[in-house]
Motif scaffolding. Structure first.
Motif: not given
Length: 280
Positions: A131-138, A140-149
């Motif tokens: 969850y929190h890794l997804g927030v960080i990726q989001y 940073r604008g890395d929305f594809a990686a955030a969706a994966g997390s």
């Protein structure tokens, strides 16, 4: 010296050694120079600190203290506490989860990402890591990686509230990654169909068209973190629809709330930076 007095002395020594004296401390200073501070010690902190002093190598006691400190917005103190635990158990994924979360709270994103990425490699079953890794990726604008997390976090959410949160962030991540159809299909499956009422469930109702934008932030919303969370969700909804003016208005409203620990507040900071950078 009695055992009770000994514990009191050890507790005081620990507090002084780590700067945990209960006085409000600066946790985060915005680029505009606004200082956001911790709250005073609570009974939960005092109790957890005493319990740890009596058993200073107990990882559970260390986590208890760090979580209690976090509850009083003593995030930097909590980071020091979790770091102490990692000195005892360097590969403890739960400690990495908690420290990464609190690095995120004070906007130290590189350190947060490092902790959470390492934690995920050690134990991929911990909801809070994904969850929190997804927030960080989001952020940073890395929305594809955030969706994966968030897709990994969603099915292992520990309760209905967290399930609503991960569903919300997954929808936002998919939408911002240009996968609007996937975002809609995910919501249509209603994976969050459990009884709970929080800021995320209200945002999800907006995404599904069950309420309008005027129903998101109401006069009854007075808690600063609640307002920051709702205002960001509404601003992002407008941004996805191409209305940057309304998006900016609500991102600014999120910041004005004062609810600086909220992920919506942190995300609003990131969005306003991106919007400003896009202006010629």
């Amino acid at each position: 010296m009695t055992r009770a007095l000994l514990v009191s002395v050890i507790t005081l020594s620990m507090a002084l050694a780590t700067g945990q004296t209960g006085a409000p401390s600066v946790q985060y200073r915005s680029p505009q120079g606004v200082e956001y501070r911790s709250l005073p010690d609570t009974d939960a902190i005092k109790g957890a600190r005493a319990a740890l002093a009596a058993d200073p190598r107990n990882i559970t006691r260390i986590i208890d203290l760090g979580v209690a400190e976090s509850g009083a917005r003593q995030y930097r103190e909590a980071i020091a506490t979790f770091t102490r635990g990692l000195e005892l158990e360097p590969n403890n994924a739960l400690l990495l989860r908690w420290r990464g979360h609190r690095y995120l709270s004070v906007r130290e994103f590189d350190r947060a990402s490092a902790d959470l990425t390492r934690g995920a490699a050690i134990d991929g079953t911990i909801y809070g890591i994904w969850y929190h890794l997804g927030v960080i990726q989001y952020l940073r604008g890395d929305f594809a990686a955030a969706a994966g997390s968030f897709a990994k976090a969603q099915p292992i959410a520990p309760d209905a509230g967290e399930l609503a949160g991960s569903t919300d962030w997954l929808w936002m991540s998919l939408s911002r990654a240009g996968r609007g159809a996937d975002a809609k299909a995910m919501l249509d499956r209603r994976p969050d169909n459990k009884p709970v009422d929080n800021a995320y469930t209200r945002r999800l109702r907006l995404y599904r068209g069950e309420i309008g934008p005027d129903d998101v932030v109401t006069a009854a919303d007075t808690d600063e973190v609640q307002i920051a969370t709702l205002a960001y969700g509404l601003g992002n909804w407008y941004l996805i629809r191409g209305d940057k003016a309304q998006a900016r208005k609500w991102f600014e409203r999120s910041i004005q709330s004062g609810g600086w620990p909220a992920f919506g507040f942190i995300a609003s900071e990131a969005e306003l930076r991106r919007l400003s950078a896009a202006v010629p």
